[in-house]
Design a protein around this motif. Sequence first.
Motif, PDB file in Angstrom:
ATOM      1  N   VAL A 140      13.794   0.309  -5.073  1.00 40.92           N
ATOM      2  CA  VAL A 140      14.920  -0.784  -4.588  1.00 40.92           C
ATOM      3  C   VAL A 140      15.117  -0.279  -3.143  1.00 40.92           C
ATOM      4  CG1 VAL A 140      16.706   0.911  -5.684  1.00 40.92           C
ATOM      5  CG2 VAL A 140      17.304  -1.472  -5.020  1.00 40.92           C
ATOM      6  N   SER A 141      15.451  -1.270  -2.330  1.00 49.74           N
ATOM      7  CA  SER A 141      15.663  -1.022  -1.004  1.00 49.74           C
ATOM      8  C   SER A 141      16.908  -0.098  -0.769  1.00 49.74           C
ATOM      9  CB  SER A 141      16.039  -2.244  -0.118  1.00 49.74           C
ATOM     10  OG  SER A 141      15.032  -3.152  -0.294  1.00 49.74           O
ATOM     11  N   SER A 142      16.826   1.180  -0.126  1.00 50.29           N
ATOM     12  CA  SER A 142      17.841   1.892  -0.027  1.00 50.29           C
ATOM     13  C   SER A 142      19.322   1.398   0.421  1.00 50.29           C
ATOM     14  CB  SER A 142      17.648   2.916   1.016  1.00 50.29           C
ATOM     15  OG  SER A 142      17.371   2.681   2.208  1.00 50.29           O
ATOM     16  N   GLU A 195      11.172  -9.848   3.683  1.00 46.65           N
ATOM     17  CA  GLU A 195      10.891  -8.870   2.518  1.00 46.65           C
ATOM     18  C   GLU A 195      11.776  -7.763   2.439  1.00 46.65           C
ATOM     19  OE1 GLU A 195       6.535  -8.022   2.618  1.00 46.65           O
ATOM     20  OE2 GLU A 195       6.130 -10.241   2.974  1.00 46.65           O
ATOM     21  N   SER A 196      12.590  -7.564   3.373  1.00 49.89           N
ATOM     22  CA  SER A 196      13.183  -6.399   3.556  1.00 49.89           C
ATOM     23  C   SER A 196      15.034  -6.226   3.583  1.00 49.89           C
ATOM     24  CB  SER A 196      13.055  -5.828   4.650  1.00 49.89           C
ATOM     25  OG  SER A 196      13.787  -4.913   5.432  1.00 49.89           O
ATOM     26  N   ALA A 197      15.316  -5.367   2.671  1.00 48.53           N
ATOM     27  CA  ALA A 197      16.926  -5.411   3.022  1.00 48.53           C
ATOM     28  C   ALA A 197      17.203  -4.177   3.743  1.00 48.53           C
ATOM     29  CB  ALA A 197      17.611  -5.034   1.594  1.00 48.53           C
ATOM     30  N   THR A 198      16.583  -3.092   3.729  1.00 51.89           N
ATOM     31  CA  THR A 198      16.907  -1.828   4.674  1.00 51.89           C
ATOM     32  C   THR A 198      16.640  -2.224   5.860  1.00 51.89           C
ATOM     33  OG1 THR A 198      16.550  -0.436   2.824  1.00 51.89           O
ATOM     34  CG2 THR A 198      16.395   0.613   4.646  1.00 51.89           C
ATOM     35  N   SER A 199      15.422  -2.447   6.228  1.00 52.55           N
ATOM     36  CA  SER A 199      14.892  -2.361   7.686  1.00 52.55           C
ATOM     37  C   SER A 199      15.780  -3.269   8.576  1.00 52.55           C
ATOM     38  CB  SER A 199      13.286  -2.624   7.912  1.00 52.55           C
ATOM     39  OG  SER A 199      12.657  -1.941   6.759  1.00 52.55           O
ATOM     40  N   VAL A 200      16.111  -4.393   8.101  1.00 55.30           N
ATOM     41  CA  VAL A 200      16.839  -5.577   8.914  1.00 55.30           C
ATOM     42  C   VAL A 200      18.171  -4.873   9.084  1.00 55.30           C
ATOM     43  CG1 VAL A 200      15.584  -7.328   8.054  1.00 55.30           C
ATOM     44  CG2 VAL A 200      17.795  -6.828   6.825  1.00 55.30           C
ATOM     45  N   ALA A 212       0.799  -1.219   0.139  1.00 55.46           N
ATOM     46  CA  ALA A 212      -0.072   0.104  -0.209  1.00 55.46           C
ATOM     47  C   ALA A 212       0.824   1.352   0.024  1.00 55.46           C
ATOM     48  CB  ALA A 212      -0.828  -0.103   1.055  1.00 55.46           C
ATOM     49  N   ASN A 213       2.208   1.308   0.534  1.00 50.32           N
ATOM     50  CA  ASN A 213       2.668   2.280   0.818  1.00 50.32           C
ATOM     51  C   ASN A 213       3.276   3.078  -0.346  1.00 50.32           C
ATOM     52  OD1 ASN A 213       5.303   1.192   0.146  1.00 50.32           O
ATOM     53  ND2 ASN A 213       5.573   0.673   2.231  1.00 50.32           N
ATOM     54  N   THR A 214       3.308   2.311  -1.538  1.00 48.16           N
ATOM     55  CA  THR A 214       3.453   3.201  -2.844  1.00 48.16           C
ATOM     56  C   THR A 214       2.372   3.175  -3.765  1.00 48.16           C
ATOM     57  OG1 THR A 214       4.316   1.027  -3.408  1.00 48.16           O
ATOM     58  CG2 THR A 214       5.846   2.553  -3.141  1.00 48.16           C
ATOM     59  N   TYR A 266       5.012   4.131  10.711  1.00 46.24           N
ATOM     60  CA  TYR A 266       3.789   3.254  11.126  1.00 46.24           C
ATOM     61  C   TYR A 266       3.986   1.796  10.329  1.00 46.24           C
ATOM     62  CZ  TYR A 266       1.699   7.513  12.166  1.00 46.24           C
ATOM     63  OH  TYR A 266       1.536   8.978  12.870  1.00 46.24           O
ATOM     64  N   SER A 267       4.670   1.379   9.647  1.00 42.24           N
ATOM     65  CA  SER A 267       4.679   0.226   8.879  1.00 42.24           C
ATOM     66  C   SER A 267       6.160  -0.281   8.710  1.00 42.24           C
ATOM     67  CB  SER A 267       4.202   0.245   7.508  1.00 42.24           C
ATOM     68  OG  SER A 267       5.016   0.948   6.674  1.00 42.24           O
ATOM     69  N   VAL A 268       7.189  -0.041   9.544  1.00 44.53           N
ATOM     70  CA  VAL A 268       8.330  -0.694   9.781  1.00 44.53           C
ATOM     71  C   VAL A 268       8.642  -0.663  11.212  1.00 44.53           C
ATOM     72  CG1 VAL A 268      10.722  -0.690   9.383  1.00 44.53           C
ATOM     73  CG2 VAL A 268       9.321   0.356   7.555  1.00 44.53           C
ATOM     74  N   VAL A 313       7.886  -8.432  -3.524  1.00 43.42           N
ATOM     75  CA  VAL A 313       8.025  -7.565  -2.213  1.00 43.42           C
ATOM     76  C   VAL A 313       9.700  -6.939  -2.740  1.00 43.42           C
ATOM     77  CG1 VAL A 313       6.819  -8.836  -1.204  1.00 43.42           C
ATOM     78  CG2 VAL A 313       8.932  -9.676  -1.328  1.00 43.42           C
ATOM     79  N   PRO A 314      10.163  -6.190  -1.890  1.00 42.60           N
ATOM     80  CA  PRO A 314      11.473  -5.430  -2.048  1.00 42.60           C
ATOM     81  C   PRO A 314      12.571  -6.193  -2.220  1.00 42.60           C
ATOM     82  CG  PRO A 314      10.344  -4.177  -0.364  1.00 42.60           C
ATOM     83  CD  PRO A 314       9.311  -5.475  -0.666  1.00 42.60           C
ATOM     84  N   THR A 315      12.667  -7.449  -1.493  1.00 37.50           N
ATOM     85  CA  THR A 315      13.728  -8.443  -1.878  1.00 37.50           C
ATOM     86  C   THR A 315      13.814  -8.858  -3.033  1.00 37.50           C
ATOM     87  OG1 THR A 315      12.652  -9.734  -0.295  1.00 37.50           O
ATOM     88  CG2 THR A 315      14.541  -8.869   0.823  1.00 37.50           C
ATOM     89  N   VAL A 334      15.167   7.242   4.564  1.00 35.58           N
ATOM     90  CA  VAL A 334      14.917   7.014   3.183  1.00 35.58           C
ATOM     91  C   VAL A 334      14.594   5.179   3.190  1.00 35.58           C
ATOM     92  CG1 VAL A 334      15.505   6.917   0.969  1.00 35.58           C
ATOM     93  CG2 VAL A 334      15.838   8.713   2.144  1.00 35.58           C
ATOM     94  N   PHE A 335      13.565   4.649   2.852  1.00 34.27           N
ATOM     95  CA  PHE A 335      13.603   3.182   2.760  1.00 34.27           C
ATOM     96  C   PHE A 335      13.775   2.683   1.518  1.00 34.27           C
ATOM     97  CE2 PHE A 335      11.151   4.176   6.794  1.00 34.27           C
ATOM     98  CZ  PHE A 335      11.687   3.140   7.530  1.00 34.27           C
ATOM     99  N   ALA A 336      13.359   3.406   0.638  1.00 32.45           N
ATOM    100  CA  ALA A 336      13.511   3.018  -0.964  1.00 32.45           C
ATOM    101  C   ALA A 336      14.008   4.184  -1.860  1.00 32.45           C
ATOM    102  CB  ALA A 336      12.616   2.188  -1.369  1.00 32.45           C
ATOM    103  N   VAL A 337      14.492   3.797  -2.916  1.00 31.26           N
ATOM    104  CA  VAL A 337      14.662   4.856  -4.013  1.00 31.26           C
ATOM    105  C   VAL A 337      14.326   4.007  -5.313  1.00 31.26           C
ATOM    106  CG1 VAL A 337      16.396   6.114  -2.839  1.00 31.26           C
ATOM    107  CG2 VAL A 337      17.018   4.163  -4.500  1.00 31.26           C
ATOM    108  N   LEU A 356       8.589  -6.425  11.107  1.00 28.23           N
ATOM    109  CA  LEU A 356       7.524  -6.617  10.057  1.00 28.23           C
ATOM    110  C   LEU A 356       7.562  -5.100   9.329  1.00 28.23           C
ATOM    111  CD1 LEU A 356       4.385  -8.348  11.505  1.00 28.23           C
ATOM    112  CD2 LEU A 356       6.383  -9.381  10.482  1.00 28.23           C
ATOM    113  N   ILE A 357       7.283  -5.307   8.142  1.00 27.86           N
ATOM    114  CA  ILE A 357       7.304  -4.100   7.167  1.00 27.86           C
ATOM    115  C   ILE A 357       6.134  -4.378   6.083  1.00 27.86           C
ATOM    116  CG2 ILE A 357       9.945  -4.049   7.130  1.00 27.86           C
ATOM    117  CD1 ILE A 357       9.785  -4.602   4.123  1.00 27.86           C
ATOM    118  N   GLY A 358       5.952  -3.035   5.741  1.00 22.77           N
ATOM    119  CA  GLY A 358       4.836  -2.940   4.324  1.00 22.77           C
ATOM    120  C   GLY A 358       3.455  -3.617   4.909  1.00 22.77           C
ATOM    121  N   ASP A 359       2.641  -4.182   3.952  1.00 24.90           N
ATOM    122  CA  ASP A 359       1.375  -4.445   4.397  1.00 24.90           C
ATOM    123  C   ASP A 359       1.187  -5.302   5.406  1.00 24.90           C
ATOM    124  OD1 ASP A 359       0.800  -3.103   2.118  1.00 24.90           O
ATOM    125  OD2 ASP A 359       0.161  -4.816   0.938  1.00 24.90           O
TER     126      ASP A 359
END
Length: 271
Positions: free
Chosen positions: A50-52, A98-103, A11-13, A77-79, A32-34, A185-188, A137-140
């Motif tokens: 792409v994950s930042s 699903e994540s590269a940045t948040s981990v 949803a975030n995008t 709110y979602s990371v 998903v991002p990964t 910045v989570f993603a570019v 958890l991230i995203g939806d």
Amino acid sequence: MSYVLGVPRYANTSPLYHFLQESEELQFRYGVPTELNQWLLEGSVDLSLVSSYFYLANADRLRPLPDFSVADLGPVYSVNLFHKVPWDRLKRVALTTESATSVRLLRYLLEADGLRVEYTSEAGGLELLERYDGVLLIGDRAIQTYAGLLPALPESVHQVPWQVGGVQVTDLSMKWYERTRLPFVFAVWATRKDEPPPPAVVRKLRAARQKGLGNLETVSLAEARRLGVPQPLMQHYLWNFRYQLEAPDRLGLQAFAEAVGLAYPDDYWDV
Ligand SMILES: C=C(O[C@@H]1C=C(C(=O)O)C=C[C@H]1O)C(=O)O
């Protein structure tokens, strides 16, 4: 041959994509991002979110658009790390796959507080709290889980509870903000370095974003229905994002690169 856009399944995008039409020349591939990160390097998508962290780690091969991001200042709110013991007593944490940045951000934040934690990548939800102290958890999945915990719709956006029952919610972007006073910045959006983005595609992306952000009620209603989350909550969630990689966001990205020991290339497509 059509140009393939890597489209996140979150949803975030949605404000960026809700009004974007797929066509013969422009096809979407959802992930998903990964997944998107890998597809972009391998060549099965041409331009993608792409994950930042993944971008910074592969900056010799990727170059981003100058004005697209998934970022925010303060809470996202979602990371979220959902945890059942206090932050400074965390010992074992399960990480979303699903994540590269948040981990990487979570590891940085815990280490910066002098904490040593054992990490395991495992897909799942709050049920993982039976076996771990915390679950990232991230995203939806994160926004659905968070909304599911709330006993009622908060009176105001300043009264969102960060503890519900025995579960604490640590918003990683808020924690980053408290430490740096900068956006995170989570993603570019990037292409491979030798394949410049077609200006016509970038124009379409910008036009779709303008329309999406100008019609957030419509977009958030569609996403709220899809995820079973209250619409006012979804609208605030989407409204809160910074989608344009502005000067403060670039400072945040540079600070993140420094925090994780990577170079900040400051090298964007001129498009
Ligand atoms: C804000 C979010 O950021 C996402 C987090 C990402 C990551 O951790 O690698 C990648 C893309 C973003 O869309 C989210 O998932 O809620």
